[in-house]
Design an enzyme around this catalytic site. Structure first.
Site: not given
Ligand code: ZN
Length: 161
Positions: A45, A50, A95-96, A137-138, A141
């Site tokens: 995701g 991000q 998470c990235l 989670h997404e 953000h």
């Molecule tokens: Zn994330």
């Protein structure tokens, strides 16, 4: 190549704006997000902030995950909103944008999300298990919330090897 922002970049803490125009720029953004997501390890995701684009756009694709689970394939979600949630489940997240940490996080077990597609059409989708977790989670953000904010105990936070 789009660089994925990592902590402590302040843009990760902003509230993103709704998309109002469904144009070529949106399509280009989604393509950039897709490319960046696939570069990351186990990327299932990604959210537009991000990449520094403060717009309410996410991609979720649990079919790319290490753990097979029931899922809807690749979801491109514009202006997504959770309209129903139930149950509680604990699960491991990374998470990235927080590359050095993983943590056990409590999320709703099931969610129903309402969103627009790339043409602006509305859809509703019910997700469970890992896919429901990634959606939550997404969407976090988009409000400047990271998974580390939801950790219940410092003991649940683990540094990646
Ligand atoms: Zn994330």
């Amino acid at each position: 190549m789009n660089e994925i922002l990592t902590l402590p970049d302040a843009r990760l803490r902003q509230i993103s704006k709704p998309v109002e125009v469904f144009d070529l720029a949106l399509k280009t953004l989604l393509e950039a997000m897709q490319t960046s997501m696939e570069q990351g390890p186990g990327g299932v995701g990604i959210a537009a902030p991000q990449l520094g684009e403060l717009l309410r756009v996410v991609i979720v694709d649990c079919s790319l995950g290490l753990h097979p689970c029931k899922n809807h394939g690749r979801l491109l979600m514009v202006n997504p909103e959770i309209i129903y949630q139930s149950g509680k489940a604990l699960g491991r997240e990374g998470c990235l944008s927080v590359p050095e940490w993983v943590a056990t996080v409590q999320r709703s077990k099931k969610v129903t999300v309402r969103y627009q597609d790339i043409s602006g059409e509305y859809h509703e989708l019910a997700a469970t298990g890992f896919e429901a977790r990634v959606i939550q989670h997404e969407l976090d953000h988009l409000d400047g919330v990271l998974f580390i904010d939801r950790v219940l105990s410092v003991h649940d936070l683990v540094r990646r090897m």
